[in-house]
Design an enzyme around this catalytic site. Structure first.
Site, mmCIF file in Angstrom:
data_model
loop_
_atom_site.group_PDB
_atom_site.id
_atom_site.type_symbol
_atom_site.label_atom_id
_atom_site.label_comp_id
_atom_site.label_asym_id
_atom_site.label_seq_id
_atom_site.Cartn_x
_atom_site.Cartn_y
_atom_site.Cartn_z
ATOM 1 N N GLU A 1 6.120 -9.518 1.475
ATOM 2 C CA GLU A 1 5.681 -8.126 1.307
ATOM 3 C C GLU A 1 4.226 -8.200 0.900
ATOM 4 O OE1 GLU A 1 7.444 -5.677 2.116
ATOM 5 O OE2 GLU A 1 9.517 -6.373 1.992
ATOM 6 N N GLU B 1 -8.016 -2.561 1.436
ATOM 7 C CA GLU B 1 -7.163 -1.913 0.448
ATOM 8 C C GLU B 1 -7.977 -1.778 -0.854
ATOM 9 O OE1 GLU B 1 -3.761 -4.356 -0.554
ATOM 10 O OE2 GLU B 1 -2.483 -2.606 -0.720
ATOM 11 N N CYS C 1 1.132 -1.262 -3.213
ATOM 12 C CA CYS C 1 0.793 -1.597 -1.826
ATOM 13 C C CYS C 1 1.121 -0.455 -0.866
ATOM 14 C CB CYS C 1 1.477 -2.885 -1.411
ATOM 15 S SG CYS C 1 3.208 -2.885 -1.810
ATOM 16 N N LYS D 1 8.988 -16.893 -10.188
ATOM 17 C CA LYS D 1 7.690 -17.096 -10.830
ATOM 18 C C LYS D 1 6.976 -15.754 -10.875
ATOM 19 C CE LYS D 1 3.568 -17.593 -9.769
ATOM 20 N NZ LYS D 1 2.992 -16.806 -10.866
HETATM 21 P P1 ADP Z 1 -2.912 -10.123 -6.747
HETATM 22 O O1 ADP Z 1 -4.216 -9.922 -6.078
HETATM 23 O O2 ADP Z 1 -2.020 -8.953 -6.809
HETATM 24 O O3 ADP Z 1 -2.973 -10.876 -8.046
HETATM 25 P P2 ADP Z 1 -1.744 -12.449 -5.561
HETATM 26 O O4 ADP Z 1 -1.195 -12.574 -4.190
HETATM 27 O O5 ADP Z 1 -2.866 -13.351 -5.947
HETATM 28 O O6 ADP Z 1 -2.105 -10.951 -5.685
HETATM 29 O O7 ADP Z 1 -0.595 -12.640 -6.653
HETATM 30 C C1 ADP Z 1 0.742 -12.344 -6.464
HETATM 31 C C2 ADP Z 1 1.576 -13.491 -7.007
HETATM 32 O O8 ADP Z 1 1.231 -14.662 -6.308
HETATM 33 C C3 ADP Z 1 1.366 -13.799 -8.486
HETATM 34 O O9 ADP Z 1 2.597 -14.177 -9.049
HETATM 35 C C4 ADP Z 1 0.427 -14.986 -8.441
HETATM 36 O O10 ADP Z 1 0.540 -15.822 -9.575
HETATM 37 C C5 ADP Z 1 0.933 -15.699 -7.223
HETATM 38 N N1 ADP Z 1 -0.030 -16.622 -6.607
HETATM 39 C C6 ADP Z 1 -1.344 -16.458 -6.423
HETATM 40 N N2 ADP Z 1 -1.870 -17.534 -5.799
HETATM 41 C C7 ADP Z 1 -0.856 -18.410 -5.576
HETATM 42 C C8 ADP Z 1 -0.740 -19.699 -4.969
HETATM 43 N N3 ADP Z 1 -1.775 -20.325 -4.445
HETATM 44 N N4 ADP Z 1 0.484 -20.265 -4.930
HETATM 45 C C9 ADP Z 1 1.567 -19.639 -5.447
HETATM 46 N N5 ADP Z 1 1.509 -18.440 -6.023
HETATM 47 C C10 ADP Z 1 0.331 -17.817 -6.094
#
Ligand code: ADP
Length: 482
Positions: A255, A386, A289, A180
């Site tokens: 990560e 960060e 990161c 995903k």
């Molecule tokens: P960023 O701040 O870099 O967007 P995230 O951790 O929110 O960091 O996003 C990284 C990945 O995690 C993306 O693919 C995002 O769609 C996914 N993501 C964010 N929230 C969720 C969640 N609750 N469940 C599953 N995937 C998530």
């Protein structure tokens, strides 16, 4: 958007060996970060489609794991060739949807491909062991087997490499994997999947689902058929996913965020230190990161270093990354712009000095002027959070003990960098730093042979390297009584 091979601009998902839309027909718009224009729209999948992908992956994996490592490796090598042939198109997709300048996007394609080559090679070296029995009438054998169906949830800042770093070891070891990608950057992921298909990956061993992160994430975490989740992203989301995986006790690789310190000692080579800081801090406009987040400079070299750094930063060229002369692209979104501004504001309010930049770029949109700030201290947000943007905050320090304490004063522990010509410091300081990776006299440390990963709240497990393969393998012990 124009590609040499228009078939690589894909508005479908790869599920059950088919290119499909969402059951509901709903879509998600993908924008060019530099211009705000829509490039494409991808399916907005939810739980039902994800469930089907998982069931299909389970079937596909049964056959895939029975192939020899050599057969699997051959397909992976073919995939690398196709990626290399499509380098320009893939780089354009990365730049358009993620914002990084073309030169960096091409670099990412090479980096992404290097993981596939590496794990194709490693596939043939997944060995077990024969142990000395404690009983003369017994024999013991240890083998390694693929964990099964895996899931990968990936971020927008490396739309290709964060996928191949997970997918390659999974496929090489005989797992099936469902990816995903981040909602901002699904196009690179879909193009990679199409090339994988062309390379001969059997239907279902690699599937890509785009859409609602929560719904897809819940299914991937809760479904007991998924045996492993590998996630790269924020610590906050990592925590949520870890909790969601707890009931089914999944294997996890995480990560997460970093807060990388750079320490420049008085004895450092000034030019090398500035080059290292520029590479670490301003790559992808500060949005990785492992980007330098706090720059600690010893008093004796502080004035010279800050002058040299300001000159280097003023030479950066901000703009649309599709223009070859640009080396600083836009930030990913308005939220990122606000965070950068609020960190700068907080520091200036508490007595820091603006040395250059400090404001949105005249180009508008998500462009921010590369910034250097002096006299930053531990009370400011730069010290704890960060920033994820093109801002270099300079802290001053006097002694080694003091700076090691400052550097470790964080819940994160991903990457750290030191600049010194002193051999004792080169050994002792990395030992004292609570980080998973330390660069000595360099700002660029990532490659496919090195274990990438953090300690503390920066994550679990290692990616790349020979250690990265183990994350997708289970150890099996067989005891034979004669
Ligand atoms: P960023 O701040 O870099 O967007 P995230 O951790 O929110 O960091 O996003 C990284 C990945 O995690 C993306 O693919 C995002 O769609 C996914 N993501 C964010 N929230 C969720 C969640 N609750 N469940 C599953 N995937 C998530």
């Amino acid at each position: 958007m124009k590609l040499d091979n228009p078939a690589l601009l894909i508005e479908k998902n790869l599920v059950e060996g088919q290119w499909i839309g969402a059951d509901s027909g709903a879509t998600l718009s993908v924008k060019n970060v530099a211009t705000g224009e829509e490039i494409a729209s991808v399916p907005l999948l939810g739980r039902a489609e994800t469930q089907r992908a998982i069931a299909y992956a389970e079937q596909a994996q049964r056959e895939w794991k029975r192939r020899t490592a050599t057969e699997r490796a051959k397909i992976l090598h073919r995939w690398v060739s196709l990626i290399e042939e499509s380098r320009e198109d893939l780089a354009r997709l990365i730049t358009a949807e993620g914002g990084k300048p073309l030169a960096e996007a091409r670099g990412e394609i090479a980096y992404a491909a290097s993981f596939i080559t590496w794990f194709a090679e490693e596939a043939r070296r997944v060995d077990g062991a024969v142990l000395q029995p404690v009983n003369a009438s017994q024999r013991y054998v240890v083998t390694k087997q693929p964990v099964g169906v895996c899931a990968a949830i990936t971020p927008w800042n490396f739309p290709a490499a964060m996928i191949t770093r997970k997918v390659a070891p999974a496929l090489a070891s005989g797992c099936a994997i469902i990816v995903k990608p981040a909602e901002q950057t699904p196009l690179t992921a879909l193009a990679l999947a199409r090339l994988g298909e062309e390379a001969g990956l059997p239907a279902g061993v690699l599937q890509v689902v785009t859409g609602d992160p929560r719904a897809i994430g819940e299914e991937l975490c809760q479904n007991p058929t998924v045996r492993k989740l590998s996630f790269t992203g924020s610590t906050e989301t990592g925590r949520t996913l870890m909790a969601q995986c707890a009931p089914s006790i999944k294997k996890l690789s995480l990560e997460l965020g970093g807060n990388a310190p750079v320490i420049v000692f008085d004895d450092a080579d000034l030019e090398q230190a500035v080059a290292g800081i520029m590479a670490s801090k301003f790559r992808n406009s500060g949005q990785t990161c492992v980007c330098a987040n706090r720059i600690y400079v010893q008093r004796g070299i502080y004035a010279a270093l800050s002058d040299a750094l300001v000159n280097a930063v003023n030479a950066l060229k901000v703009g649309n990354g599709l223009d070859e002369t640009i080396n600083q692209g836009p930030l990913i979104d308005e939220r990122a712009m606000n965070k950068v501004e609020s960190h700068i504001h907080d520091a200036l309010e508490k007595g820091a000095t603006l040395l250059t930049g400090g404001k949105r770029h005249p180009l508008g949109g998500n462009f921010f002027t590369p910034t250097v700030i002096g006299n930053v201290d531990q009370s400011m947000r730069f010290a704890r959070e960060e920033t994820f943007g093109p801002v270099a905050p300079l802290f001053q320090f006097s002694t080694d003990e003091e700076v090691i304490q400052y550097a470790n004063e964080t819940e994160f522990g991903l990457a750290a960098y030191i600049f010194t010509r002193d051999a004792r410091r080169q050994w002792l300081v990395p030992e004292a730093l609570e980080y998973g990776m330390v660069g000595v006299n360099t700002g660029l440390i990532s490659n496919e042979v090195a274990p990438f990963g953090g300690i503390k709240q920066s994550g679990l497990g290692r990616e790349g390297s020979r250690f990265g393969m183990d994350e997708y393998l289970e150890i099996k012990y067989v005891c034979v009584a004669l």
